[in-house]
Scaffold this motif. Structure first.
Motif, PDB file in Angstrom:
ATOM      1  N   PHE A  46      -3.386   8.427  16.952  1.00 39.12           N
ATOM      2  CA  PHE A  46      -3.306   8.812  15.551  1.00 39.12           C
ATOM      3  C   PHE A  46      -4.281   7.980  14.722  1.00 39.12           C
ATOM      4  CE2 PHE A  46      -1.507   9.932  11.564  1.00 39.12           C
ATOM      5  CZ  PHE A  46      -1.301   8.768  10.842  1.00 39.12           C
ATOM      6  N   LEU A  47      -5.020   8.634  13.822  1.00 34.72           N
ATOM      7  CA  LEU A  47      -5.927   7.943  12.910  1.00 34.72           C
ATOM      8  C   LEU A  47      -5.383   7.906  11.491  1.00 34.72           C
ATOM      9  CD1 LEU A  47      -9.518   9.165  13.873  1.00 34.72           C
ATOM     10  CD2 LEU A  47      -8.542   6.897  14.209  1.00 34.72           C
ATOM     11  N   LEU A  48      -5.017   9.066  10.963  1.00 30.33           N
ATOM     12  CA  LEU A  48      -4.539   9.134   9.588  1.00 30.33           C
ATOM     13  C   LEU A  48      -3.906  10.489   9.323  1.00 30.33           C
ATOM     14  CD1 LEU A  48      -6.865  11.076   8.215  1.00 30.33           C
ATOM     15  CD2 LEU A  48      -8.144   8.950   8.118  1.00 30.33           C
ATOM     16  N   LYS A  49      -3.229  10.562   8.160  1.00 33.09           N
ATOM     17  CA  LYS A  49      -2.594  11.820   7.790  1.00 33.09           C
ATOM     18  C   LYS A  49      -2.589  11.974   6.275  1.00 33.09           C
ATOM     19  CE  LYS A  49       2.091   9.832   7.911  1.00 33.09           C
ATOM     20  NZ  LYS A  49       3.392   9.844   8.623  1.00 33.09           N
ATOM     21  N   TYR A  50      -2.569  13.226   5.856  1.00 30.08           N
ATOM     22  CA  TYR A  50      -2.388  13.574   4.452  1.00 30.08           C
ATOM     23  C   TYR A  50      -1.100  14.365   4.331  1.00 30.08           C
ATOM     24  CZ  TYR A  50      -2.738  15.896   0.002  1.00 30.08           C
ATOM     25  OH  TYR A  50      -2.442  16.364  -1.250  1.00 30.08           O
ATOM     26  N   ILE A  51      -0.234  13.851   3.475  1.00 26.19           N
ATOM     27  CA  ILE A  51       1.019  14.567   3.210  1.00 26.19           C
ATOM     28  C   ILE A  51       1.016  15.070   1.775  1.00 26.19           C
ATOM     29  CG2 ILE A  51       3.531  14.410   3.171  1.00 26.19           C
ATOM     30  CD1 ILE A  51       2.290  14.220   5.953  1.00 26.19           C
ATOM     31  N   THR A  52       0.795  14.170   0.850  1.00 28.53           N
ATOM     32  CA  THR A  52       0.729  14.513  -0.560  1.00 28.53           C
ATOM     33  C   THR A  52       0.134  13.326  -1.291  1.00 28.53           C
ATOM     34  OG1 THR A  52       1.986  15.332  -2.460  1.00 28.53           O
ATOM     35  CG2 THR A  52       3.026  13.624  -1.116  1.00 28.53           C
ATOM     36  N   GLY A  53      -0.191  13.515  -2.568  1.00 24.88           N
ATOM     37  CA  GLY A  53      -0.671  12.380  -3.348  1.00 24.88           C
ATOM     38  C   GLY A  53      -2.177  12.287  -3.364  1.00 24.88           C
ATOM     39  N   ASP A  54      -2.699  11.075  -3.260  1.00 19.46           N
ATOM     40  CA  ASP A  54      -4.136  10.832  -3.356  1.00 19.46           C
ATOM     41  C   ASP A  54      -4.905  11.657  -2.339  1.00 19.46           C
ATOM     42  OD1 ASP A  54      -3.801   7.273  -4.092  1.00 19.46           O
ATOM     43  OD2 ASP A  54      -3.725   9.050  -5.376  1.00 19.46           O
ATOM     44  N   LYS A  61      -8.829   1.948  12.206  1.00 21.02           N
ATOM     45  CA  LYS A  61     -10.192   1.823  12.721  1.00 21.02           C
ATOM     46  C   LYS A  61     -11.263   2.053  11.645  1.00 21.02           C
ATOM     47  CE  LYS A  61      -8.573   3.683  17.149  1.00 21.02           C
ATOM     48  NZ  LYS A  61      -8.485   2.456  17.930  1.00 21.02           N
ATOM     49  N   GLY A  62     -10.915   1.906  10.389  1.00 26.39           N
ATOM     50  CA  GLY A  62     -11.881   2.036   9.303  1.00 26.39           C
ATOM     51  C   GLY A  62     -12.169   3.463   8.862  1.00 26.39           C
ATOM     52  N   LEU A  76     -13.290  13.962   7.921  1.00 26.78           N
ATOM     53  CA  LEU A  76     -13.121  12.568   8.339  1.00 26.78           C
ATOM     54  C   LEU A  76     -14.418  11.807   8.113  1.00 26.78           C
ATOM     55  CD1 LEU A  76     -11.140  10.604   9.866  1.00 26.78           C
ATOM     56  CD2 LEU A  76     -12.386  11.243  11.943  1.00 26.78           C
ATOM     57  N   LYS A  77     -14.293  10.576   7.591  1.00 20.18           N
ATOM     58  CA  LYS A  77     -15.481   9.809   7.253  1.00 20.18           C
ATOM     59  C   LYS A  77     -15.338   8.367   7.723  1.00 20.18           C
ATOM     60  CE  LYS A  77     -15.991  12.514   3.020  1.00 20.18           C
ATOM     61  NZ  LYS A  77     -16.125  12.483   1.543  1.00 20.18           N
ATOM     62  N   PRO A  80     -20.088   1.929   8.141  1.00 19.04           N
ATOM     63  CA  PRO A  80     -21.013   2.516   9.106  1.00 19.04           C
ATOM     64  C   PRO A  80     -20.316   2.875  10.412  1.00 19.04           C
ATOM     65  CG  PRO A  80     -21.176   0.135   9.185  1.00 19.04           C
ATOM     66  CD  PRO A  80     -20.152   0.462   8.117  1.00 19.04           C
ATOM     67  N   ALA A  81     -20.952   3.782  11.154  1.00 19.04           N
ATOM     68  CA  ALA A  81     -20.412   4.142  12.459  1.00 19.04           C
ATOM     69  C   ALA A  81     -20.831   3.100  13.495  1.00 19.04           C
ATOM     70  CB  ALA A  81     -20.920   5.513  12.879  1.00 19.04           C
ATOM     71  N   HIS A  82     -19.979   2.942  14.480  1.00 16.80           N
ATOM     72  CA  HIS A  82     -20.221   1.976  15.553  1.00 16.80           C
ATOM     73  C   HIS A  82     -20.213   2.717  16.874  1.00 16.80           C
ATOM     74  CE1 HIS A  82     -19.230  -1.466  18.243  1.00 16.80           C
ATOM     75  NE2 HIS A  82     -20.019  -2.109  17.402  1.00 16.80           N
ATOM     76  N   TRP A  83     -20.925   2.182  17.857  1.00 13.53           N
ATOM     77  CA  TRP A  83     -21.002   2.870  19.152  1.00 13.53           C
ATOM     78  C   TRP A  83     -19.611   3.088  19.746  1.00 13.53           C
ATOM     79  CZ3 TRP A  83     -18.809   0.625  23.352  1.00 13.53           C
ATOM     80  CH2 TRP A  83     -18.596  -0.758  23.296  1.00 13.53           C
ATOM     81  N   SER A  84     -18.679   2.201  19.425  1.00 13.39           N
ATOM     82  CA  SER A  84     -17.328   2.344  19.967  1.00 13.39           C
ATOM     83  C   SER A  84     -16.558   3.497  19.339  1.00 13.39           C
ATOM     84  CB  SER A  84     -16.547   1.047  19.770  1.00 13.39           C
ATOM     85  OG  SER A  84     -16.436   0.737  18.401  1.00 13.39           O
ATOM     86  N   ASP A  85     -17.134   4.118  18.314  1.00 19.43           N
ATOM     87  CA  ASP A  85     -16.493   5.300  17.725  1.00 19.43           C
ATOM     88  C   ASP A  85     -16.758   6.562  18.536  1.00 19.43           C
ATOM     89  OD1 ASP A  85     -17.395   4.054  14.458  1.00 19.43           O
ATOM     90  OD2 ASP A  85     -15.480   3.851  15.512  1.00 19.43           O
ATOM     91  N   SER A  86     -17.591   6.456  19.543  1.00 19.97           N
ATOM     92  CA  SER A  86     -17.889   7.617  20.382  1.00 19.97           C
ATOM     93  C   SER A  86     -16.623   8.081  21.073  1.00 19.97           C
ATOM     94  CB  SER A  86     -18.954   7.253  21.421  1.00 19.97           C
ATOM     95  OG  SER A  86     -20.157   6.879  20.805  1.00 19.97           O
TER      96      SER A  86
END
Lengths: 116, 115
Positions: A46-54, A61-62, A76-77, A80-86
């Motif tokens: 899991f990275l992130l979620k939007y339910i409501t609000g902002d 992981k940034g 998704l943004k 800077p990107a890192h090689w480990s984001d592959s």
């Protein structure tokens, strides 16, 4: 019916660049949206979620994502990107309500390659 | 969070045989979901399993082919009957903490190869 579209099957960029992975959804009600990452040979994290609000939500992981109702997107943004984001990134939608019974529908996924 | 333990993590079987995949949660969960992922593709929801009731299958998946049991609130098994090479994929169990708006967590997956 609900659906999720990730139009970019593959994205390649250089380390240090900004990354933006696209996700659009189709759903008649208020969506609950998620991003997951899958590293080679591993399960989904899991990275992130939007339910409501902002509209901008921050995750692990940034990463962050912006919900835009006007064009039904949840990109998704990271900068800077890192090689480990592959990895492969999946956008997902939950509905019609959020409960223990709710199921997720996943997009096709975007394979990200960050070149050192 | 919910930790999900799957076993086996990998298996090879002959066509026509059956394989059972187990999933154990570290806490009680309401629903367990089973997903199938073919190589380099997305995840397809196969079925939703709640304790004490028959699993609910998505289009394209049947209980005869993929029977699922859910005997208690921490355990589920997925069986692949009459396995075929086309069933070769990764099978994930998933679940979330009790209640809504909670993140769905995934087991490590079971990589099945059918010869």
């Amino acid at each position: 019916a609900q659906s999720v579209d990730q139009p970019d099957a593959h994205v390649t960029l250089y380390e240090g660049a900004s990354l933006e992975l696209r996700c659009s959804y189709s759903y008649s009600a208020a969506p609950y949206l998620f991003w997951y990452v899958q590293y080679p040979g591993q399960s989904l994290q899991f990275l992130l979620k939007y339910i409501t609000g902002d509209a901008v939500v921050k995750g692990t992981k940034g990463f962050e994502a912006e919900f835009r109702k006007s064009n039904s997107s949840f990109n998704l943004k990271k900068s800077p990107a890192h090689w480990s984001d592959s990895a492969k990134y999946f956008c997902a939608l939950e509905g019609p309500t959020s409960s223990s019974f709710s199921k997720l529908v996943f997009g096709q996924g975007t394979s990200l390659s960050v070149v050192p | 969070s919910v930790l999900l333990y799957q076993k086996p993590n990998r298996d090879i079987c002959q066509s026509g045989t059956s394989l059972k995949i187990q999933c154990v949660a570290d806490s009680q969960v309401v629903s367990m979901f089973w997903y199938q992922q073919f190589q380099e593709q997305s995840l397809m929801l196969m079925a939703t399993a709640n304790e004490g009731s028959e699993a609910t299958y998505e289009s394209g998946f049947t209980k005869d082919k993929f029977p699922i049991s859910r005997p208690n609130l921490t355990f589920s098994t997925l069986t692949v009957n009459n396995a075929r090479p086309g069933d070769s994929s990764i099978y994930f169990c998933s679940s979330r903490e009790w209640g809504g708006w909670n993140t769905l967590y995934f087991g490590a997956g079971t990589r099945l190869s059918v010869l």
